[in-house]
Scaffold this motif. Structure first.
Motif, PDB file in Angstrom:
ATOM      1  N   PRO A 106       0.824  -1.206   0.000  1.00 48.91           N
ATOM      2  CA  PRO A 106       0.000   0.000   0.000  1.00 48.91           C
ATOM      3  C   PRO A 106       0.864   1.265   0.000  1.00 48.91           C
ATOM      4  O   PRO A 106       2.026   1.239   0.392  1.00 48.91           O
ATOM      5  CB  PRO A 106      -0.788  -0.115   1.308  1.00 48.91           C
ATOM      6  N   ILE A 107       0.282   2.346  -0.425  1.00 43.88           N
ATOM      7  CA  ILE A 107       0.953   3.641  -0.358  1.00 43.88           C
ATOM      8  C   ILE A 107       0.930   4.068   1.101  1.00 43.88           C
ATOM      9  O   ILE A 107      -0.103   3.976   1.771  1.00 43.88           O
ATOM     10  CB  ILE A 107       0.235   4.671  -1.250  1.00 43.88           C
ATOM     11  N   SER A 108       2.062   4.513   1.607  1.00 52.69           N
ATOM     12  CA  SER A 108       2.118   4.889   3.016  1.00 52.69           C
ATOM     13  C   SER A 108       2.723   6.278   3.177  1.00 52.69           C
ATOM     14  O   SER A 108       3.465   6.757   2.314  1.00 52.69           O
ATOM     15  CB  SER A 108       2.921   3.867   3.820  1.00 52.69           C
ATOM     16  N   ALA A 109       2.373   6.900   4.288  1.00 52.70           N
ATOM     17  CA  ALA A 109       2.903   8.216   4.628  1.00 52.70           C
ATOM     18  C   ALA A 109       2.813   8.379   6.142  1.00 52.70           C
ATOM     19  O   ALA A 109       2.046   7.689   6.814  1.00 52.70           O
ATOM     20  CB  ALA A 109       2.118   9.318   3.926  1.00 52.70           C
ATOM     21  N   HIS A 110       3.601   9.316   6.648  1.00 51.47           N
ATOM     22  CA  HIS A 110       3.584   9.626   8.074  1.00 51.47           C
ATOM     23  C   HIS A 110       2.777  10.904   8.291  1.00 51.47           C
ATOM     24  O   HIS A 110       3.086  11.942   7.717  1.00 51.47           O
ATOM     25  CB  HIS A 110       5.005   9.795   8.605  1.00 51.47           C
ATOM     26  N   TRP A 111       1.730  10.791   9.101  1.00 54.17           N
ATOM     27  CA  TRP A 111       0.869  11.927   9.440  1.00 54.17           C
ATOM     28  C   TRP A 111       0.915  12.172  10.941  1.00 54.17           C
ATOM     29  O   TRP A 111      -0.096  12.256  11.618  1.00 54.17           O
ATOM     30  CB  TRP A 111      -0.574  11.648   9.031  1.00 54.17           C
ATOM     31  N   GLY A 112       2.106  12.299  11.492  1.00 54.48           N
ATOM     32  CA  GLY A 112       2.275  12.421  12.938  1.00 54.48           C
ATOM     33  C   GLY A 112       1.600  13.631  13.541  1.00 54.48           C
ATOM     34  O   GLY A 112       1.615  14.719  12.969  1.00 54.48           O
ATOM     35  N   VAL A 113       0.997  13.414  14.702  1.00 53.72           N
ATOM     36  CA  VAL A 113       0.427  14.474  15.528  1.00 53.72           C
ATOM     37  C   VAL A 113       0.803  14.194  16.978  1.00 53.72           C
ATOM     38  O   VAL A 113       1.038  13.040  17.349  1.00 53.72           O
ATOM     39  CB  VAL A 113      -1.114  14.588  15.394  1.00 53.72           C
ATOM     40  N   PRO A 114       0.879  15.243  17.801  1.00 53.59           N
ATOM     41  CA  PRO A 114       1.203  15.019  19.216  1.00 53.59           C
ATOM     42  C   PRO A 114       0.187  14.091  19.885  1.00 53.59           C
ATOM     43  O   PRO A 114      -0.986  14.065  19.512  1.00 53.59           O
ATOM     44  CB  PRO A 114       1.131  16.430  19.817  1.00 53.59           C
ATOM     45  N   ASP A 115       0.646  13.354  20.862  1.00 57.77           N
ATOM     46  CA  ASP A 115      -0.205  12.410  21.573  1.00 57.77           C
ATOM     47  C   ASP A 115      -1.108  13.149  22.553  1.00 57.77           C
ATOM     48  O   ASP A 115      -0.624  13.695  23.557  1.00 57.77           O
ATOM     49  CB  ASP A 115       0.662  11.405  22.332  1.00 57.77           C
ATOM     50  N   PRO A 116      -2.420  13.193  22.303  1.00 58.39           N
ATOM     51  CA  PRO A 116      -3.294  13.907  23.231  1.00 58.39           C
ATOM     52  C   PRO A 116      -3.367  13.237  24.603  1.00 58.39           C
ATOM     53  O   PRO A 116      -3.611  13.899  25.607  1.00 58.39           O
ATOM     54  CB  PRO A 116      -4.656  13.891  22.530  1.00 58.39           C
ATOM     55  N   ALA A 117      -3.123  11.936  24.653  1.00 62.19           N
ATOM     56  CA  ALA A 117      -3.161  11.219  25.930  1.00 62.19           C
ATOM     57  C   ALA A 117      -2.003  11.620  26.834  1.00 62.19           C
ATOM     58  O   ALA A 117      -2.058  11.395  28.042  1.00 62.19           O
ATOM     59  CB  ALA A 117      -3.149   9.711  25.694  1.00 62.19           C
ATOM     60  N   ALA A 118      -0.975  12.241  26.266  1.00 60.57           N
ATOM     61  CA  ALA A 118       0.176  12.676  27.053  1.00 60.57           C
ATOM     62  C   ALA A 118       0.040  14.129  27.514  1.00 60.57           C
ATOM     63  O   ALA A 118       0.920  14.646  28.194  1.00 60.57           O
ATOM     64  CB  ALA A 118       1.457  12.523  26.234  1.00 60.57           C
ATOM     65  N   ALA A 119      -1.069  14.770  27.156  1.00 59.11           N
ATOM     66  CA  ALA A 119      -1.275  16.172  27.532  1.00 59.11           C
ATOM     67  C   ALA A 119      -1.371  16.309  29.049  1.00 59.11           C
ATOM     68  O   ALA A 119      -1.865  15.423  29.741  1.00 59.11           O
ATOM     69  CB  ALA A 119      -2.537  16.719  26.872  1.00 59.11           C
ATOM     70  N   THR A 120      -0.898  17.436  29.531  1.00 59.05           N
ATOM     71  CA  THR A 120      -0.961  17.732  30.959  1.00 59.05           C
ATOM     72  C   THR A 120      -1.786  19.009  31.154  1.00 59.05           C
ATOM     73  O   THR A 120      -2.153  19.671  30.197  1.00 59.05           O
ATOM     74  CB  THR A 120       0.452  17.925  31.540  1.00 59.05           C
ATOM     75  N   GLY A 121      -2.034  19.326  32.382  1.00 61.55           N
ATOM     76  CA  GLY A 121      -2.794  20.531  32.707  1.00 61.55           C
ATOM     77  C   GLY A 121      -4.137  20.176  33.310  1.00 61.55           C
ATOM     78  O   GLY A 121      -4.349  19.068  33.800  1.00 61.55           O
ATOM     79  N   THR A 122      -5.049  21.137  33.216  1.00 65.59           N
ATOM     80  CA  THR A 122      -6.390  20.929  33.756  1.00 65.59           C
ATOM     81  C   THR A 122      -7.136  19.910  32.901  1.00 65.59           C
ATOM     82  O   THR A 122      -6.711  19.585  31.787  1.00 65.59           O
ATOM     83  CB  THR A 122      -7.178  22.249  33.757  1.00 65.59           C
TER      84      THR A 122
END
Length: 178
Positions: A106-122
């Motif tokens: 298959p055609i592949s590509a990297h569409w990386g985004v920051p991990d929301p589960a690693a977010a901190t704060g309120t």
């Protein structure tokens, strides 16, 4: 080359844990794919459950959650698995891992985004990280589904998919992982 104007395309979104980013992408493509795509997600080391905030955000924005589950990419490497047309990694760790050999390349590509589960704060700040992931994936998937598949050759399509992965919110793929 097969006629891509009338085909149903299989798309697999990969992330290490398959609990948030890839799940969000799967749900968005299911709904926004215009009936032209079958969306799947998987992970190299699945967490075994969909992150509750990912599920909640999808539901709040009226995206489908039925049938979403955290699963191994091994389910898509077997002989009886659907043959993928596209494979997108959405986390940098998965991009650096050795993926299974996918039938038909298959055609592949990297569409990386920051991990929301690693977010901190309120609690609200952490929820906003999931909403931002949803926004980024909706934008990328919107551009992807609008591509003129029937008129692009494999090289042009691959280049366009890599450009989509470099759009706003992109992370850099780490390829130095063991």
């Amino acid at each position: 080359m097969p006629d891509r104007s009338r085909r149903l395309f299989n798309v697999l979104f990969l992330c290490t844990g398959n609990s948030a980013r890839s799940i969000i992408a799967e749900s968005v493509l299911r709904q926004d794919g215009g009936g032209r795509f079958r969306a799947f997600s998987a992970g190299s080391r699945p967490r075994g459950e969909v992150h509750p905030t990912a599920r909640g955000v999808l539901e709040n924005f009226h995206y489908p959650t039925e049938g979403l589950r955290s699963k191994s990419w091994d389910e898509f490497a077997g002989a009886d698995a659907p043959v993928m047309d596209f494979v997108f990694t959405v986390c940098d760790q998965a991009a650096g891992e050795t993926c299974p050999l996918w039938p038909r390349q298959p055609i592949s590509a990297h569409w990386g985004v920051p991990d929301p589960a690693a977010a901190t704060g309120t609690g609200l700040e952490r929820e906003m990280a999931f909403i931002d992931t949803l926004r980024i994936m909706r934008n990328r998937i919107s551009v992807f589904t609008a591509l003129p598949m029937a008129t692009l050759n494999r090289a042009s399509l691959t280049a366009r998919l890599h450009q989509i992965g470099q759009s706003q919110g992109a992370t850099s793929a780490r390829t130095d992982m063991a």
